[in-house]
Design a protein around this motif. Sequence first.
Motif, PDB file in Angstrom:
ATOM      1  N   LEU A 165     -32.007  76.232 -33.605  1.00 26.33           N
ATOM      2  CA  LEU A 165     -31.174  77.363 -33.174  1.00 26.33           C
ATOM      3  C   LEU A 165     -31.594  77.856 -31.798  1.00 26.33           C
ATOM      4  CD1 LEU A 165     -30.872  79.420 -36.495  1.00 26.33           C
ATOM      5  CD2 LEU A 165     -29.168  77.871 -35.486  1.00 26.33           C
ATOM      6  N   LEU A 166     -32.895  77.940 -31.545  1.00 21.41           N
ATOM      7  CA  LEU A 166     -33.382  78.356 -30.231  1.00 21.41           C
ATOM      8  C   LEU A 166     -33.009  77.339 -29.149  1.00 21.41           C
ATOM      9  CD1 LEU A 166     -36.895  79.766 -31.205  1.00 21.41           C
ATOM     10  CD2 LEU A 166     -34.891  81.083 -30.435  1.00 21.41           C
ATOM     11  N   ALA A 167     -33.091  76.057 -29.477  1.00 21.24           N
ATOM     12  CA  ALA A 167     -32.701  75.018 -28.521  1.00 21.24           C
ATOM     13  C   ALA A 167     -31.207  75.115 -28.220  1.00 21.24           C
ATOM     14  CB  ALA A 167     -33.061  73.634 -29.057  1.00 21.24           C
ATOM     15  N   ARG A 168     -30.397  75.432 -29.236  1.00 19.00           N
ATOM     16  CA  ARG A 168     -28.958  75.612 -29.010  1.00 19.00           C
ATOM     17  C   ARG A 168     -28.713  76.800 -28.100  1.00 19.00           C
ATOM     18  NH1 ARG A 168     -25.389  76.806 -34.093  1.00 19.00           N
ATOM     19  NH2 ARG A 168     -26.339  78.843 -33.847  1.00 19.00           N
ATOM     20  N   GLU A 169     -29.475  77.880 -28.264  1.00 21.43           N
ATOM     21  CA  GLU A 169     -29.305  79.048 -27.391  1.00 21.43           C
ATOM     22  C   GLU A 169     -29.648  78.696 -25.939  1.00 21.43           C
ATOM     23  OE1 GLU A 169     -27.973  82.263 -28.157  1.00 21.43           O
ATOM     24  OE2 GLU A 169     -27.339  80.912 -29.764  1.00 21.43           O
ATOM     25  N   ARG A 170     -30.695  77.897 -25.734  1.00 18.37           N
ATOM     26  CA  ARG A 170     -31.030  77.462 -24.370  1.00 18.37           C
ATOM     27  C   ARG A 170     -29.910  76.604 -23.798  1.00 18.37           C
ATOM     28  NH1 ARG A 170     -36.102  77.228 -26.880  1.00 18.37           N
ATOM     29  NH2 ARG A 170     -35.964  74.979 -27.293  1.00 18.37           N
ATOM     30  N   LEU A 171     -29.364  75.721 -24.626  1.00 17.30           N
ATOM     31  CA  LEU A 171     -28.253  74.886 -24.187  1.00 17.30           C
ATOM     32  C   LEU A 171     -27.068  75.762 -23.788  1.00 17.30           C
ATOM     33  CD1 LEU A 171     -26.963  71.705 -26.004  1.00 17.30           C
ATOM     34  CD2 LEU A 171     -25.413  73.364 -25.059  1.00 17.30           C
ATOM     35  N   LEU A 172     -26.714  76.737 -24.619  1.00 14.50           N
ATOM     36  CA  LEU A 172     -25.569  77.603 -24.331  1.00 14.50           C
ATOM     37  C   LEU A 172     -25.791  78.436 -23.070  1.00 14.50           C
ATOM     38  CD1 LEU A 172     -24.641  78.675 -27.956  1.00 14.50           C
ATOM     39  CD2 LEU A 172     -23.218  77.333 -26.387  1.00 14.50           C
ATOM     40  N   SER A 173     -26.998  78.917 -22.877  1.00 16.41           N
ATOM     41  CA  SER A 173     -27.306  79.683 -21.670  1.00 16.41           C
ATOM     42  C   SER A 173     -27.124  78.819 -20.422  1.00 16.41           C
ATOM     43  CB  SER A 173     -28.739  80.217 -21.758  1.00 16.41           C
ATOM     44  OG  SER A 173     -29.079  80.891 -20.581  1.00 16.41           O
ATOM     45  N   THR A 174     -27.581  77.587 -20.494  1.00 13.09           N
ATOM     46  CA  THR A 174     -27.444  76.664 -19.367  1.00 13.09           C
ATOM     47  C   THR A 174     -25.987  76.278 -19.164  1.00 13.09           C
ATOM     48  OG1 THR A 174     -29.665  75.826 -19.809  1.00 13.09           O
ATOM     49  CG2 THR A 174     -28.248  74.467 -18.418  1.00 13.09           C
ATOM     50  N   LEU A 175     -25.256  76.048 -20.256  1.00 18.10           N
ATOM     51  CA  LEU A 175     -23.837  75.733 -20.161  1.00 18.10           C
ATOM     52  C   LEU A 175     -23.081  76.872 -19.491  1.00 18.10           C
ATOM     53  CD1 LEU A 175     -21.498  73.804 -20.807  1.00 18.10           C
ATOM     54  CD2 LEU A 175     -21.361  74.888 -23.064  1.00 18.10           C
ATOM     55  N   LYS A 176     -23.425  78.096 -19.842  1.00 21.86           N
ATOM     56  CA  LYS A 176     -22.782  79.260 -19.209  1.00 21.86           C
ATOM     57  C   LYS A 176     -22.998  79.232 -17.700  1.00 21.86           C
ATOM     58  CE  LYS A 176     -22.951  84.261 -18.820  1.00 21.86           C
ATOM     59  NZ  LYS A 176     -23.804  84.565 -17.696  1.00 21.86           N
ATOM     60  N   GLU A 177     -24.212  78.930 -17.276  1.00 23.52           N
ATOM     61  CA  GLU A 177     -24.480  78.859 -15.830  1.00 23.52           C
ATOM     62  C   GLU A 177     -23.592  77.800 -15.176  1.00 23.52           C
ATOM     63  OE1 GLU A 177     -28.644  78.468 -14.794  1.00 23.52           O
ATOM     64  OE2 GLU A 177     -29.208  79.660 -16.546  1.00 23.52           O
ATOM     65  N   GLY A 178     -23.470  76.644 -15.801  1.00 24.31           N
ATOM     66  CA  GLY A 178     -22.621  75.590 -15.250  1.00 24.31           C
ATOM     67  C   GLY A 178     -21.159  75.976 -15.218  1.00 24.31           C
ATOM     68  N   LEU A 179     -20.672  76.653 -16.259  1.00 27.46           N
ATOM     69  CA  LEU A 179     -19.275  77.087 -16.279  1.00 27.46           C
ATOM     70  C   LEU A 179     -19.030  78.206 -15.277  1.00 27.46           C
ATOM     71  CD1 LEU A 179     -18.541  77.013 -20.117  1.00 27.46           C
ATOM     72  CD2 LEU A 179     -17.806  75.357 -18.380  1.00 27.46           C
ATOM     73  N   THR A 180     -20.024  79.067 -15.074  1.00 23.82           N
ATOM     74  CA  THR A 180     -19.893  80.133 -14.081  1.00 23.82           C
ATOM     75  C   THR A 180     -19.746  79.537 -12.687  1.00 23.82           C
ATOM     76  OG1 THR A 180     -21.166  81.674 -15.442  1.00 23.82           O
ATOM     77  CG2 THR A 180     -21.000  82.182 -13.090  1.00 23.82           C
ATOM     78  N   ILE A 181     -20.591  78.551 -12.374  1.00 29.41           N
ATOM     79  CA  ILE A 181     -20.495  77.871 -11.082  1.00 29.41           C
ATOM     80  C   ILE A 181     -19.109  77.221 -10.948  1.00 29.41           C
ATOM     81  CG2 ILE A 181     -21.372  75.938  -9.692  1.00 29.41           C
ATOM     82  CD1 ILE A 181     -24.156  76.542 -11.042  1.00 29.41           C
ATOM     83  N   SER A 182     -18.645  76.555 -12.000  1.00 27.57           N
ATOM     84  CA  SER A 182     -17.340  75.895 -11.970  1.00 27.57           C
ATOM     85  C   SER A 182     -16.220  76.902 -11.741  1.00 27.57           C
ATOM     86  CB  SER A 182     -17.083  75.159 -13.288  1.00 27.57           C
ATOM     87  OG  SER A 182     -17.980  74.114 -13.466  1.00 27.57           O
ATOM     88  N   GLY A 183     -16.288  78.037 -12.421  1.00 29.26           N
ATOM     89  CA  GLY A 183     -15.271  79.068 -12.253  1.00 29.26           C
ATOM     90  C   GLY A 183     -15.242  79.633 -10.846  1.00 29.26           C
ATOM     91  N   GLU A 184     -16.419  79.794 -10.253  1.00 29.95           N
ATOM     92  CA  GLU A 184     -16.485  80.297  -8.888  1.00 29.95           C
ATOM     93  C   GLU A 184     -15.930  79.269  -7.910  1.00 29.95           C
ATOM     94  OE1 GLU A 184     -20.639  81.189  -8.556  1.00 29.95           O
ATOM     95  OE2 GLU A 184     -20.444  83.090  -9.620  1.00 29.95           O
ATOM     96  N   GLN A 185     -16.222  77.991  -8.142  1.00 33.80           N
ATOM     97  CA  GLN A 185     -15.714  76.932  -7.258  1.00 33.80           C
ATOM     98  C   GLN A 185     -14.197  76.822  -7.344  1.00 33.80           C
ATOM     99  OE1 GLN A 185     -17.957  73.510  -8.564  1.00 33.80           O
ATOM    100  NE2 GLN A 185     -19.702  74.004  -7.259  1.00 33.80           N
ATOM    101  N   SER A 186     -13.644  76.944  -8.555  1.00 31.97           N
ATOM    102  CA  SER A 186     -12.204  76.786  -8.686  1.00 31.97           C
ATOM    103  C   SER A 186     -11.425  77.992  -8.154  1.00 31.97           C
ATOM    104  CB  SER A 186     -11.812  76.501 -10.152  1.00 31.97           C
ATOM    105  OG  SER A 186     -12.057  77.617 -10.961  1.00 31.97           O
ATOM    106  N   SER A 187     -12.106  79.149  -8.000  1.00 35.59           N
ATOM    107  CA  SER A 187     -11.422  80.312  -7.441  1.00 35.59           C
ATOM    108  C   SER A 187     -11.571  80.369  -5.926  1.00 35.59           C
ATOM    109  CB  SER A 187     -11.940  81.614  -8.072  1.00 35.59           C
ATOM    110  OG  SER A 187     -13.284  81.846  -7.685  1.00 35.59           O
TER     111      SER A 187
END
Length: 189
Positions: A165-187
Motif C-alpha cells: 500500500l505504501l509503495a502504491r502511494e509512492r507510485l501515485l504521488s509520482t504519477l501525479k507529478e507526471g500528469l501535472t507536468i503533462s497538463g502544464e505542457q498541454s496548456s
Amino acid sequence: MPLIVSYPSERGNTVPYPPLFDDVRRNHGFTDLRGKPEQINQIPEALESQGLREILAMLASEASQLMSVGCDLGSHKRGGERLSRRHWAGGYIQIAQLPLAPPNRAGLFAIAKTAETKLRTQAGQDTWKVAFALCPTHFKFQELLETETLWIWFDAAASGHEKALLARERLLSTLKEGLTISGEQSSGS
C-alpha cells in the motif's frame, strides 16, 4: 525489476457509466468532477488513498487540461512470486484531455511518455508495473462524442500488505507529478 511499463490497447467504454461490481471490480460509477474538487470525498474508490485523492483534486481543478473518467483501487496476494513481491496493491485511473474533442492519440501518448519519464526517475527500489492504454471512449453528455482516453493501470509490489500500500502511494504521488507536468505542457505553460 523496479519499473515495468507497457502500452496496450483497451476495449472501449461509454461515459457516464453505472456502478459495476464483480469478483475484481467495485466501481461506483462515473462522477463528473470537472471544476468540483470538493466532491472528491464522495468518490468511495478514493477514500483509501491520499495519492488517488491528490490526483483527482489536480484533475478536478478549474485550470486542469485533463479530467478523470474513472478510477478504482485494490490489493491482493500472488502465490508463486518471490517473497519480496508477494503482495500487490494497484488500480487504475482513466483520464481524458480537455476540452473533449475528437481523438488526439499523439497528445495522449505524450502525456503517457511524460508520466513514464517521471516514474522511471522515482521508482528507486520499488517494484511498479504501469500500463498506459489508449481506450476508445464515447461521452454521452448533451451529444455523443467519440474520442480516446488514457487508461492508466498501476500495481506496486512488496513483501507485505502494508508495504505494498505504501509503495502504491509512492507510485501515485509520482504519477501525479507526471500528469501535472503533462497538463502544464498541454496548456502551453
